[in-house]
Design an enzyme around this catalytic site. Structure first.
Site, PDB file in Angstrom:
ATOM      1  N   SER B 209       9.995 -88.596  61.121  1.00 53.89           N
ATOM      2  CA  SER B 209      10.607 -86.844  60.525  1.00 53.89           C
ATOM      3  C   SER B 209      10.955 -85.866  62.091  1.00 53.89           C
ATOM      4  O   SER B 209      10.318 -86.449  62.494  1.00 53.89           O
ATOM      5  CB  SER B 209       9.338 -86.641  59.787  1.00 53.89           C
ATOM      6  N   ASP B 266       8.556 -98.738  55.987  1.00 58.19           N
ATOM      7  CA  ASP B 266       7.870 -97.865  55.456  1.00 58.19           C
ATOM      8  C   ASP B 266       7.594 -98.159  53.772  1.00 58.19           C
ATOM      9  O   ASP B 266       7.655 -98.328  52.983  1.00 58.19           O
ATOM     10  CB  ASP B 266       8.305 -96.421  55.863  1.00 58.19           C
ATOM     11  N   LYS B 298      12.255 -91.248  49.425  1.00 57.33           N
ATOM     12  CA  LYS B 298      11.547 -91.988  50.151  1.00 57.33           C
ATOM     13  C   LYS B 298      11.302 -92.996  48.844  1.00 57.33           C
ATOM     14  O   LYS B 298      11.969 -93.540  48.788  1.00 57.33           O
ATOM     15  CB  LYS B 298      10.188 -91.804  50.574  1.00 57.33           C
TER      16      LYS B 298
END
Lengths: 517, 517
Positions: B209, B266, B298
């Site tokens: 990020s 992730d 996400k």
């Protein structure tokens, strides 16, 4: 800001690595993180590299851009040349890699894009490992395997023997591996060449085994030939037994193997793409493929063998490679010796008609050669074995092998068997009912094979042989005492041999019509 | 044969690398291959390392054993110390890794063995990547995730705030990430600390990020505190906003992240294990977990959000962590600024009661803080929000934040917003109907965030805002011209904003009873 290229003499094994000093203004300003992917621009070229941050001026100074040997070769500029560096976009195909990691099917375009990026060294080792794991097992369907194979052929060189030597029919033989001592190529190649067929064989070095065909052939002759020499040898002798690595036949495969090897991953899809891309790139038109089946072979059941066979046949069929798959007995090693020097000895005993020659190696080679000879339109089905045996027993195969060895460059002082020896003894009376290919291979590797050519082991008993307690099962050879001790201590923990009653002897997995050699 | 240790100043980022010269007798004799796994013995210790072969005497000479910074630190011996090197056995847990790659379920013992080997740096980067990919998606079932989490806690340090500060109830708040600008921690922590609760928050730096909480807090104060200072600050202020990396709380997680980050992986299981292991190791007893849901978050559907929520609840329940999961609106970034300096500005505006402060950030922080305050047994259900608002509006949260900043070490010269700017303009009239979190994050990173703290962007329009053609949508800030151009050219290709008719505005994914803030 411009930096000066410096060659950093570190062999990063097919990964481009950039070394920047922590005090380099570029690192501080742009805030490159360790392992960041960076773009290096120099001489009108751009390569991707992984960044390692350096704290030692002896490696790179603050205004230098160090590059690993691989990256230096790829940039093809001199030291001191100006270069710039920037944060890299991930290679274009990484999105496709992520889709595969997430279990999706890849298209032809996806696989071509991935393999192009792989071949251009745009993937880091970590990304390569991700690709190898994400395409492991049966996670590629047969269409994907076909496209992967095509993509691997497309990024490399392709040999054209019709143009080079004027032969349209090029026969080859390959084994998927996993069986120590299985050196049939060094017998099959001179036999079929003596029959007049073109058999320019390129082989790999050992990946996880104690010897590859290239390692074993290297005991007798040079194997790193380069393309021009290989062609001239094939023109003269109809054959060669060369290492395939210098030919740039499937460069993406070589790069993928650099990760598959340390991970010990060899999945069906990767195996098919790897083998068939290399064979087609090498110009083969006809291939006999050997899939050994056994409890400690790569393929452990007939169901698995059939599935793999169909996958090979599907891809080969679409790529117009004539393929004859044979399922063979993979319950134990072939021959006696395991390790380059010892296996070369077995091969030469068979070629020389030595009565001490291992008969299983001889028989397997004759059957495989027979199948290859039957690719000859003038040979009737079922006649190949007979022709192969005549060629071997008449000494013509030996003469052909000597011609090949001389053409490649006979080694003046071939390496000798390791001077240190230790025997591993039976701990009970009975019959040898199991020989573990993996364990035997591991012990031979611990003894030093294939890096030490004379290291390895000699099997003194094979499946079905009666043994008495205290009798030697095999003899370990090594050059260094530490290796010998290491191998011996492993053999003492588990020798890879099981002694039992004759009834416990496993049946051949691949028997009857299935083992259709 | 013995070699002399030489520290090679290369930061290999949590991978032990051994550098041996190609002419080193050990390389030649034992035939080590590049990337081979080797065991280094020195000073009674053994570490595993990956071998790089070197051709430059300035890096290592033929009788030296070079070791990377990580390996040197782990060996804890001086340069010139004697060491020996041998072919390594693969780490014991590699067999379990292969079972996972092949799709099998791992046992508790398997996962503990893998995580122990990971924490002891016995895995190469390639092996770490294989583990991360093989456990991607929902390839770990909830029992496996529980065992993975336990294993990650077991290999690290665990904080005990009861012993350190005398508080049994330790509250924490975490967001799974993916929403730029979502800096609620820096508001929530001072609010709940002002209520008298213990909230020793450790955060990470940005992985993929444009800013992590640690990066943003670092604009105001030191965040690399070390354990003793952190405890003393928490004793004084009831809270901290520290970087978690120095605390050695979940060392295996840090190592896994070193591969997950470059792979941008992730997965749910890894996310749950990573977050909960860190929180439990940090001594938290009560946790509010924020899962934003939106088309570019996400988590992209309510079904997925519910599945992830249950996985978090299952593992937390077995580890006796009181967990309150909230599903929040993840359709767009929170606040205006994106990038450390710009996000810190938003946070301070909210704390200072500035009328220009972004209201969405204020509301979200108050709701989350309210839920944390309701962990207090003396607070009635439903009263938390009111209490949080009173604390914020009275200036007590600002005072608490100032106390925390002073205790951690206020930065004398905080970094400023980037001096270079460019505006991205609307190409049509209409209503802003979509803001792509990923695209916006990417453009902010290209502008230099988080490495350049003042880089990033400021959103001038949010979802539902009317826009006229030519009006600025957001402003990009950078420190370097190349970064600005890079970010701008990406924004021109696709600004991450969609302008349409008001009816096209997507509904909140997490609405009504599900978005139960």
């Amino acid at each position: 800001m411009n930096l000066q290229i410096r060659r950093v003499g570190i062999d990063t094994w097919r990964e481009n690595v950039a070394y920047l000093h922590r005090d380099c203004p570029v690192v501080r300003a742009a805030g490159f993180q360790a392992l960041a992917k960076v773009e290096i621009h120099a001489n009108g070229q751009t390569i991707l590299a992984v960044l390692n941050v350096v704290d030692d001026e002896r490696i790179v100074s603050a205004c230098e851009l160090g590059v690993s040997e691989d990256a230096f070769a790829r940039l093809a500029v001199g030291e001191g040349h100006e270069a710039s560096i920037a944060h890299a976009e991930p290679p274009g195909s990484i999105a496709a890699l992520h889709r595969k990691i997430n279990g999706e099917r890849l298209t032809k375009d996806d696989l071509h894009a991935i393999i192009r990026d792989v071949a251009q060294a745009r993937y880091s080792k970590i990304e390569l490992a991700a690709f190898v794991v994400a395409t492991n097992q049966y996670e590629l369907d047969r269409e994907e395997v076909l496209h992967l194979t095509e993509a691997m052929i497309a990024v490399g060189r392709k040999l054209d023997w019709q143009r080079e030597v004027g032969h349209g029919l090029v026969v080859d033989k390959h084994c998927i591996g996993g069986i120590p001592g299985n050196r049939t190529s060094m017998l099959v190649v001179p036999i079929v060449a003596a029959h007049g067929m073109l058999c320019p064989k390129t082989s790999s070095r050992a990946i996880t085994s104690p010897a590859g065909t290239a390692d074993t052939m290297e005991v007798l002759a040079e194997v790193e030939l380069g393309f021009e020499r290989m062609v001239s040898i094939v023109r003269d002798t109809h054959a060669c037994l060369a290492w395939g690595g210098t030919a740039d036949l499937s460069p993406a495969d070589d790069i993928l193997i650099s990760v598959e090897r340390p991970l010990s991953i060899d999945s069906p899809g990767q195996m098919v793409a790897s083998i068939l891309s290399k064979k087609i790139a090498a110009g083969s038109t006809h291939l006999v493929l050997d899939i050994p089946v056994g409890p400690s072979a790569k393929v452990r059941s007939m169901a698995e063998a059939q599935r793999l066979k169909k996958l090979f046949e599907y891809v080969a069929g679409h790529l117009r490679l004539q393929l004859d798959v044979v399922l063979s007995d993979g319950r134990q090693p072939i021959g006696r010796g395991i390790g380059p020097v010892l296996e070369a000895r077995d091969v030469m005993q068979v070629l020389q008609g030595d009565p001490a020659a291992p008969q299983d190696l001889r028989q397997k080679a004759l059957r495989l050669a027979g199948r290859m000879i039957e690719f000859d339109p003038d040979v009737r089905g079922g006649q190949g074995y007979q022709i192969a045996r005549d060629i071997l027993d008449s000494g013509r195969a030996l003469a052909q092998m000597n011609a090949i060895v001389d053409a490649q460059g006979r080694r003046a002082e071939p390496p000798q068997v390791g001077s240190l020896q230790a025997e591993v003894l039976a701990e009970a009376d009975g019959v040898l009912v199991a020989l573990d290919n993996l364990r035997i291979a591991r012990i031979a590797r611990l003894a030093g094979a294939p890096q030490v050519p004379g290291a390895g082991l000699d099997l003194l008993k094979k499946l079905g042989d009666p043994v008495a307690k205290g009798e030697p099962l095999y003899r370990i050879y090594a050059q260094f005492d530490a290796d010998l001790q290491f191998a011996r201590s492993h053999a003492q923990k588990d020798p890879g041999c099981r002694i039992g009653a004759a009834e416990q002897l496993p049946h051949e997995f691949a028997s009857g019509s299935l083992f259709s050699l």
